[in-house]
Design a protein around this motif. Structure first.
Motif, mmCIF file in Angstrom:
data_model
loop_
_atom_site.group_PDB
_atom_site.id
_atom_site.type_symbol
_atom_site.label_atom_id
_atom_site.label_comp_id
_atom_site.label_asym_id
_atom_site.label_seq_id
_atom_site.Cartn_x
_atom_site.Cartn_y
_atom_site.Cartn_z
ATOM 1 N N UNK B 204 0.822 -1.223 0.000
ATOM 2 C CA UNK B 204 0.000 0.000 0.000
ATOM 3 C C UNK B 204 0.846 1.259 0.000
ATOM 4 N N UNK B 205 2.059 1.132 0.476
ATOM 5 C CA UNK B 205 2.878 2.305 0.749
ATOM 6 C C UNK B 205 3.404 2.899 -0.558
ATOM 7 N N UNK B 206 2.471 3.314 -1.413
ATOM 8 C CA UNK B 206 2.886 3.780 -2.726
ATOM 9 C C UNK B 206 2.050 4.998 -3.097
ATOM 10 N N UNK B 207 2.694 5.950 -3.723
ATOM 11 C CA UNK B 207 2.015 7.216 -4.020
ATOM 12 C C UNK B 207 0.942 7.062 -5.072
ATOM 13 N N UNK B 208 0.984 5.951 -5.799
ATOM 14 C CA UNK B 208 0.050 5.809 -6.916
ATOM 15 C C UNK B 208 -1.340 5.356 -6.446
ATOM 16 N N UNK B 209 -1.428 4.981 -5.164
ATOM 17 C CA UNK B 209 -2.707 4.451 -4.673
ATOM 18 C C UNK B 209 -3.835 5.477 -4.839
ATOM 19 N N UNK B 210 -3.613 6.701 -4.408
ATOM 20 C CA UNK B 210 -4.692 7.691 -4.465
ATOM 21 C C UNK B 210 -5.131 7.973 -5.903
#
Ligand code: SF4
Ligand code: SF4
Lengths: 349, 446
Positions: B204-210
């Motif tokens: 989850x720790x990824x900027x692309x999630x949002x």
């Protein structure tokens, strides 16, 4: 013209006739019966102690006055008494000033016998069915600290196994704890002595902290915990080992009901090899301070920035060349930098 | 006030009225809701052990649905933005259906978090000790409830004005519309931050999630609206133009393309780097150490989304059957991608490297279906009472008095004033007294 789904036999504002009244009543009665049937499992709640008015009105741990705390403790005592037919000794034990607890675990010594796991279960009244354990021992192949290579469920007639080392993991009482950050209701927080605690009467059971913890240290009561009455440890405290209700989070609390009164954690006492060391890191003479100063110490997952208070170390005290006992070797190698000499490559820009 | 209560009462009575198709639909939904209630009561008594969740996989179907529905709710703005920012006429009358859908979706999302709580009886602790602004969950509580209120206000105000045949005052809703646009983006962003802010969960720790959340939501939400608008069109006199549907089709196509692109970059980063970080993605797409429960899910989702995207790019999807197929594929595909494909794999392997798989139980599934049924029930009722108001079939007696003659006691749903209301015409427009200008761009509508 298109057909309209909503043109019914009677319109919303149509006057009530006797027939429509009858039909509506039958429908309403049917609806209520069905609803009652759907709600029927709730009847079993009657016998459960989980939901009491006193507990519903109880304040957050940090907001309770001395009397309110006493009332809460008394409620816990009588609940334990009713359930286990034993009068417990429940207290609220506060941290001492000038103390910050730290755990150190000697990886050279741990043999993976899991005695700490079971001592912890007994000390802290953890549920036996379903089973809840705060400590997980991993059997690691040599040559790696990649936890995915560890075996959680090793089952050998004898331990240790020569080709593995053993890595017990429990709550690391992080100095920068993500679990505390994420809790929406402040049901979990870090105490002045470094122990992260949970108010079991405040937790709403959202399990966000469990998702946030990088060490898988938290355990959730998915069902009503059960402990055989003859195995209850009656020495209890509010923030540590008193019985937990279902639907709340729990985890290792460094046995704060023991350690805040100068005793050692149960897992440490159970360890047959002396691999576990515990103490006050603010006291320079404590064993843990000495270990941090002299041993080769490491923490798990340093990269997540949680600053654990749980250290792993190896027996060897110094890098070989600097070991005082190995002085002749050091001499034969010529000049070696002392530990606090600046390293030659580290120039400030 | 009395008038308003009378309005609510008439709406309430109206929601029970319909032909056999409506009755059957509502009956089936009610039964599903009751099954859900029953399953939830069991869970309440026995604890979350009735679900498939464990200490290893501590969030499952509930949080997956929650995430998906927050996205669906946010997607209502994809109707609002073209109307109020780009002055798109075709979608104008449909905005209200998007917002009603947002209301239902938020209600479902809130129910999903509630059933996920171990101690729902302590809900009030949120009011007493609110860990704001540190905990992302408290942000979520605020933005979701705020969004719910905003949409309730906007829809409620416009509908009630139409009922009273009053001209809505711009001051009372235009600022809220623009606020809702920003707010909609925020609800899904905050929900994404809930996950991406956890350093202990590399998946989850990824900027692309949002961005991915938003893109997939802006595809699935309008896809759902395309389907409901067609139901409204065929079932009522309410007019939905083909052009409106095609505008939505464009929105879906663009959003889905972006979503697929972001998915591609994520997969590249994971698998080309192939660091320890990849474990969860490896498990999800190809299995790890012989465990592979999620593989069928994610590949199904990929297939559905890809087929839907290809269909959308083909001119053939201008025809309703093809468009509808694409929409259904997309709604299901994105649901899997966000649930089984995004929430669950982050827990596998656990932070200590243990692989414990997750499978929802029957009870958990029943609760989830019950909530979905409740949401659809709510949406059906909302739409059911809104359409007659908008088409001028349900109006305030007093206000309507001069239009219908003083001797008429009320307005029957059966017999709308066909002279005053052009058949099938969007209704706010038809509210003849006072005339026409009910919203900012209305004047220019022919
Ligand atoms: S190890 Fe986990 S539970 Fe313990 S303090 Fe750190 S983050 Fe919190
Ligand atoms: S499970 Fe309890 S302690 Fe953990 S975040 Fe939720 S409320 Fe806080």
């Amino acid at each position: 013209m298109t057909t309209r789904i909503w043109d019914g036999p009677s319109a919303g504002d149509a006057p009530t006739t006797r027939r429509s009244f009858l039909r509506n009543s039958v429908a309403a009665a049917g609806g209520i019966t069905a609803l009652a049937a759907a709600l029927s499992p709730l009847r079993e709640l009657a016998g459960q102690a989980d939901f009491s008015v006193a507990q519903f009105l109880q304040k957050h741990y940090k907001e309770m006055s001395a009397q309110e705390m006493e009332a809460a403790l008394e409620r816990i005592r009588s609940e334990v008494e009713r359930r286990y037919e034993i009068r417990p000794h429940v207290r609220d034990i506060r941290p001492q000033a000038g103390v910050e607890f730290v755990y150190a675990l000697n990886l050279s010594r741990c043999i993976g016998c899991r005695r700490c796991v079971y001592a912890c279960v007994e000390e802290n009244n953890q549920s036996r069915e379903p089973q809840i354990q705060y400590i997980r021992v991993l059997e690691m192949p040599r040559g790696t600290l990649d936890l995915e290579k560890g075996n959680h469920h090793y089952d050998r007639p004898t331990v240790p196994d020569a080709s593995h080392f053993y890595l017990p993991v429990q709550c690391h009482q992080c100095a920068n704890p993500p679990c505390v950050k994420v809790c929406p209701v402040e049901a979990t927080w870090q105490e002045p002595d470094g122990i992260t605690v949970i108010d079991y009467d405040w937790c709403i059971g959202c399990r966000y902290c469990e998702a946030a913890c990088p060490y898988w240290a938290r355990r959730f009561n998915f069902a009503e915990p059960s402990v055989p009455a003859d195995q209850i440890n009656p020495e209890m405290s509010y923030l540590s080992n008193r019985p937990r209700p279902k639907g709340v989070m729990e985890k290792c609390h460094f046995c704060l009901h023991r350690t805040r009164e100068g005793r050692l954690p149960a897992c440490l006492e159970a360890c047959p090899t002396g691999a576990r060391k515990f103490g006050n890191v603010l006291d320079p003479d404590s064993e843990v301070s000495q270990i941090l100063k002299t041993k080769r110490v490491l923490v798990l997952k340093e990269e997540v920035g949680t600053l654990p208070r749980f250290f792993y170390y190896f027996d060897e005290r110094y890098p070989r060349g600097l070991d005082p006992d190995a002085a002749p070797i050091a001499e034969s190698l010529g000049h070696l930098p002392a530990p606090d000499d600046p390293a030659p490559t580290e120039h400030h820009s | 006030m009395i008038r308003y209560l009378n309005f609510l009462w008439r709406c309430f009575r109206l929601s029970f009225v319909g032909d056999w198709r409506y009755t059957l639909w509502m009956f089936v939904l009610t039964v599903a809701v009751l099954f859900g209630v029953n399953a939830y009561c069991k869970q309440f008594v026995l604890g979350l052990a009735t679900t498939g969740m464990t200490d290893q996989v501590s969030w499952g179907l509930y949080i997956a649905n929650f995430t998906y529905l927050v996205g669906m709710a946010a997607a209502a703005v994809m109707l609002v933005i073209p109307v109020y920012v780009y002055h798109n006429r075709e979608l104008h009358d449909l905005v209200i259906f998007g917002e009603l859908f947002a209301v239902s979706a938020i209600m479902m999302a809130l129910l999903f978090v509630t059933v996920d709580l171990g101690r729902p009886d302590r809900f009030h602790h949120l009011l007493l000790r609110f860990n704001f602004p540190i905990s992302m969950l408290t942000w979520d509580v605020i933005v979701l409830n705020g969004y719910l209120l905003l949409n309730l206000h906007i829809c409620g105000y416009l509908i009630y004005c139409a009922y009273r045949r009053r001209q809505p005052s711009r001051l009372f809703y235009i600022p809220f519309v623009f606020l809702a646009i920003v707010w909609a983006i925020s609800i899904h962003t905050v929900t994404a931050f809930l996950y991406s802010g956890l350093g202990g969960r590399p998946f989850w720790n990824s900027a692309v999630i949002a961005p991915r959340f938003l893109a997939s939501a802006f595809a699935a939400g309008p896809a759902f609206l395309v389907l409901t608008l067609q139901v409204i069109r065929s079932a009522t006199r309410y007019e939905v133009t083909d052009k409106a549907l095609l505008t939505l089709r464009n929105i879906i196509t663009v959003a889905m393309t972006i979503n697929m692109f972001l998915l591609g970059s994520e997969l590249f980063t994971e698998f080309y780097t192939h660091s320890a970080h990849v474990a969860s993605a490896q498990y999800l797409w190809f299995g790890l150490n012989g465990r592979h429960a999620l593989i069928p899910w994610i590949w199904t989702a990929l297939a559905m989304n890809s087929v839907a995207l290809v269909l959308l790019y083909l001119p053939a999807s201008r025809r309703p059957p093809i468009l509808n197929t694409a929409c259904v594929l997309l709604i299901v595909g994105v649901w899997i991608e966000k649930g089984m494909g995004l929430i669950v794999p982050a827990f596998i392997p656990s932070p200590l490297g243990e692989i414990v798989e997750y499978e929802p139980t029957l009870n958990e599934t029943l609760v989830s279906l019950g909530i979905w049924a409740f949401g659809l029930l709510l949406y059906s009722i909302l739409v059911r009472v809104t359409v007659p108001v908008l088409t001028g079939e349900l109006v305030d007696e007093d206000t309507a008095g001069n239009a219908f003659g003083p001797e008429r006691p009320g307005v029957s749903v059966h017999e709308p004033n066909r002279d005053a209301v052009p058949l099938g015409g969007p209704a706010l427009r038809a509210a003849s007294n006072p005339p026409r200008h009910l919203s900012p761009n209305w004047e220019s509508v022919p």
